[in-house]
Motif scaffolding. Structure first.
Motif, PDB file in Angstrom:
ATOM      1  N   THR A 151      -5.288   4.830   6.830  1.00  0.00           N
ATOM      2  CA  THR A 151      -6.328   3.893   6.916  1.00  0.00           C
ATOM      3  C   THR A 151      -7.214   3.606   5.607  1.00  0.00           C
ATOM      4  OG1 THR A 151      -8.084   5.371   7.552  1.00  0.00           O
ATOM      5  CG2 THR A 151      -6.896   4.482   9.326  1.00  0.00           C
ATOM      6  N   GLN A 152      -7.033   4.879   4.675  1.00  0.00           N
ATOM      7  CA  GLN A 152      -7.800   4.467   3.426  1.00  0.00           C
ATOM      8  C   GLN A 152      -6.813   3.806   2.626  1.00  0.00           C
ATOM      9  OE1 GLN A 152     -10.436   6.075   1.897  1.00  0.00           O
ATOM     10  NE2 GLN A 152     -10.882   6.444   4.060  1.00  0.00           N
ATOM     11  N   ILE A 153      -5.352   3.829   2.661  1.00  0.00           N
ATOM     12  CA  ILE A 153      -4.360   3.012   1.918  1.00  0.00           C
ATOM     13  C   ILE A 153      -4.586   1.597   2.328  1.00  0.00           C
ATOM     14  CG2 ILE A 153      -1.920   2.759   1.393  1.00  0.00           C
ATOM     15  CD1 ILE A 153      -1.682   5.913   2.138  1.00  0.00           C
ATOM     16  N   GLY A 154      -4.825   1.433   3.817  1.00  0.00           N
ATOM     17  CA  GLY A 154      -5.102  -0.053   4.086  1.00  0.00           C
ATOM     18  C   GLY A 154      -3.966  -1.049   4.361  1.00  0.00           C
ATOM     19  N   GLN A 155      -3.168  -1.251   2.920  1.00  0.00           N
ATOM     20  CA  GLN A 155      -1.962  -2.152   2.951  1.00  0.00           C
ATOM     21  C   GLN A 155      -0.859  -1.786   2.158  1.00  0.00           C
ATOM     22  OE1 GLN A 155      -2.909  -5.614   0.770  1.00  0.00           O
ATOM     23  NE2 GLN A 155      -4.565  -6.453   1.844  1.00  0.00           N
ATOM     24  N   LEU A 156       0.159  -2.150   2.671  1.00  0.00           N
ATOM     25  CA  LEU A 156       1.341  -1.761   1.937  1.00  0.00           C
ATOM     26  C   LEU A 156       1.927  -3.256   1.666  1.00  0.00           C
ATOM     27  CD1 LEU A 156       2.852   0.998   4.372  1.00  0.00           C
ATOM     28  CD2 LEU A 156       1.590   1.386   2.342  1.00  0.00           C
ATOM     29  N   ASN A 157       2.419  -3.301   0.306  1.00  0.00           N
ATOM     30  CA  ASN A 157       2.978  -4.753  -0.149  1.00  0.00           C
ATOM     31  C   ASN A 157       4.508  -4.553  -0.512  1.00  0.00           C
ATOM     32  OD1 ASN A 157       0.515  -6.542  -0.300  1.00  0.00           O
ATOM     33  ND2 ASN A 157       0.046  -4.587  -0.968  1.00  0.00           N
ATOM     34  N   PHE A 158       5.292  -5.647  -0.124  1.00  0.00           N
ATOM     35  CA  PHE A 158       6.644  -5.517  -0.654  1.00  0.00           C
ATOM     36  C   PHE A 158       7.059  -6.980  -1.168  1.00  0.00           C
ATOM     37  CE2 PHE A 158       5.977  -2.902   2.931  1.00  0.00           C
ATOM     38  CZ  PHE A 158       6.743  -1.644   2.530  1.00  0.00           C
ATOM     39  N   GLU A 159       7.801  -6.818  -2.196  1.00  0.00           N
ATOM     40  CA  GLU A 159       8.188  -8.052  -3.294  1.00  0.00           C
ATOM     41  C   GLU A 159       9.468  -8.030  -3.424  1.00  0.00           C
ATOM     42  OE1 GLU A 159       5.567  -8.746  -6.586  1.00  0.00           O
ATOM     43  OE2 GLU A 159       4.241  -7.168  -5.346  1.00  0.00           O
ATOM     44  N   PRO A 160      10.002  -9.062  -3.806  1.00  0.00           N
ATOM     45  CA  PRO A 160      11.627  -9.159  -4.253  1.00  0.00           C
ATOM     46  C   PRO A 160      11.523  -8.516  -5.661  1.00  0.00           C
ATOM     47  CG  PRO A 160      10.875 -11.334  -3.951  1.00  0.00           C
ATOM     48  CD  PRO A 160       9.515 -10.496  -3.507  1.00  0.00           C
ATOM     49  N   MET A 161      12.665  -7.904  -5.944  1.00  0.00           N
ATOM     50  CA  MET A 161      12.921  -7.363  -7.157  1.00  0.00           C
ATOM     51  C   MET A 161      13.367  -8.565  -8.247  1.00  0.00           C
ATOM     52  SD  MET A 161      12.364  -4.023  -7.470  1.00  0.00           S
ATOM     53  CE  MET A 161      12.558  -4.188  -9.241  1.00  0.00           C
ATOM     54  N   ASP A 162      12.837  -8.523  -9.374  1.00  0.00           N
ATOM     55  CA  ASP A 162      13.166  -9.690 -10.345  1.00  0.00           C
ATOM     56  C   ASP A 162      14.519  -9.070 -11.256  1.00  0.00           C
ATOM     57  OD1 ASP A 162      13.327 -11.411 -12.411  1.00  0.00           O
ATOM     58  OD2 ASP A 162      11.264 -11.850 -12.443  1.00  0.00           O
ATOM     59  N   PHE A 163      15.562  -9.642 -11.110  1.00  0.00           N
ATOM     60  CA  PHE A 163      16.640  -9.013 -11.505  1.00  0.00           C
ATOM     61  C   PHE A 163      16.717  -9.483 -13.197  1.00  0.00           C
ATOM     62  CE2 PHE A 163      17.990  -7.974  -7.343  1.00  0.00           C
ATOM     63  CZ  PHE A 163      18.713  -6.663  -7.277  1.00  0.00           C
TER      64      PHE A 163
END
Ligand code: NAD
Ligand code: MG
Length: 386
Positions: free
Chosen positions: A287-299
């Motif tokens: 609850t402190q971290i709040g958010q998890l983000n995921f993005e594509p890798m830029d090769f």
């Protein structure tokens, strides 16, 4: 009581392992340890842990310490590593040396029937085919310490292999994740060593910033879990909270989450299949971290990651060349001999210069590792910017 050989005891993984082991003195004992050059730290560890056997990096260190610790047996260099790893009393070898020096003692330990807790990913990158075959033949356990692989290993527990669709390895992006390739032209060692989430040894911190580390981890995962490169994905996850995931055929994702604390995967490799509390655990509150983000890798931003898939698919000694060139180039950058972008250039060039399509033997792989180092060292001498 589990009796442990700790190779690379003075390093970042080494000292986390010492923390784990000393937190449970009734469960673990360090029978042998090795270190390369940090004599003060090495001597302090000998005093604290009273090992029977110690492997050191040079004859000079051996002479000094043999006088100070007459009850300990000392060995030097490769012999020291192999003897530390194969002592009769040892049950499990934790391989926490950096680089390809890990290969020979790991193979010797497997052949001597020791279980392996593997932090030294370079061993599997160079010789995954032979290491996995030897582990199967001698019926030893090869338990991952690398956090991503420990996560995948945990997610795979209880799964049937044919349920697995993909492995999904998370990457923090390293210290330069917000920079463009143009920005990278002028970055310094100090900046490269500021990892956003993890505190680790210098080489792996540089490797994280070039994404070489993730490349090595892709190849490590291929061997460890026997999964094709087309089914290994990498996703940018800046929080380093999800340590990695697996995707099953029906589309279910299983993930392993936790704080950025290497004591967790180290301890799990040593207590598997049991789980014990981590002493002085880091605070972890979603609850402190709040958010998890995921993005594509830029090769294109991270060409070393793209190259890992290329060398992995080519097989043979290609991954060895990729790794050896990087070991020399990353160390040269740490030593101030080349610029940051030259690391990638030398790795790329070494891989392009290698052109063997025939099957190779393990002995040949070891020779190719040495040859690649010599060639890249020469390039650095001739073209390094100092
Ligand atoms: P480190 O640089 O902190 O420590 C390396 C250890 O290896 C030291 O004890 C050193 O004395 C020894 N060593 C170095 N060169 C040697 C040589 N030529 N011969 C014998 N011993 C030598 O490294 P680290 O960050 O602890 O990483 C160790 C291994 O674990 C690497 O393969 C790395 O990729 C892997 N790993 C590290 C982390 C981490 O959090 N640090 C995480 C996952 C995997
Ligand atoms: Mg890792």
């Amino acid at each position: 009581m589990k009796k442990i050989a700790l190779l690379g005891a003075t390093g970042s993984i080494g000292s986390n392992t010492v923390d784990v082991v000393t937190a449970y003195p009734e469960l673990f004992q360090i029978i042998s340890l090795t270190f390369h050059s940090n004599i003060e730290e090495g001597a302090a560890l000998i005093e604290r842990l009273s090992p029977q056997y110690v492997g050191v990096g040079s004859e000079e260190i051996r002479e000094v310490l043999a006088k100070r610790f007459p009850k300990v047996t000392f060995g030097v260099g490769e012999t020291g590593l192999v003897q530390a790893a194969t002592l009769d009393a040892v049950d499990v070898v934790l391989t926490a040396v950096t680089g390809s020096v890990g290969l020979i003692p790991t193979m010797a330990a497997i052949e001597a029937g020791k279980d392996i807790a593997l932090a030294n990913k370079e061993t599997l990158v160079m010789a995954g085919k032979w290491v996995m075959a030897a582990a199967a033949k001698h019926k030893v356990q090869l338990l991952p310490v690398d956090s991503e692989h420990s996560a995948i290993f945990q997610c795979l527990e209880g799964q049937q292999k044919n349920n697995l669709k993909e492995l999904m390895i998370t990457a923090s992006g390293g210290s330069f994740r917000e920079l463009t390739r143009e920005d990278l032209k002028t970055v310094t060692l100090e900046q490269a060593l500021q990892h956003p989430n993890w505190s680790m040894g210098k080489k792996i911190t540089i490797d994280s910033s070039t994404m070489m580390n993730k490349g090595l981890e892709v190849i490590e995962a291929h061997w460890l879990f026997g999964v094709d490169y087309d089914r290994i994905k990498v996703v940018l996850h800046k929080e380093s909270i999800v340590h990695s995931m697996i995707v099953l055929n029906d589309g279910a994702y299983l993930a392993q989450l936790g704080p950025s604390d290497m004591r967790e995967p180290i301890q799990y490799a040593l207590t598997y299949p049991e789980r014990l509390p981590i002493k002085n655990e880091k605070e972890f509150d979603l609850t402190q971290i709040g958010q998890l983000n995921f993005e594509p890798m830029d090769f294109e931003r991270f060409p070393m990651l793209a190259l890992a898939f290329t060398v992995g698919k080519k097989g043979g000694a290609y991954p060895t060349v990729y790794n050896a060139a990087n070991e020399i180039a990353a160390t040269a950058f740490i030593d101030g001999k080349i610029s940051y972008l030259q690391i990638e250039q030398f790795v790329q060039r070494a891989v392009e210069a290698y052109n063997e399509t025939n099957e190779v033997t393990l002995a040949e792989v070891i020779v190719i590792d040495k040859q690649t180092r010599t060639v890249v060292e020469r390039w650095i001498e001739e073209e390094g910017y100092l």
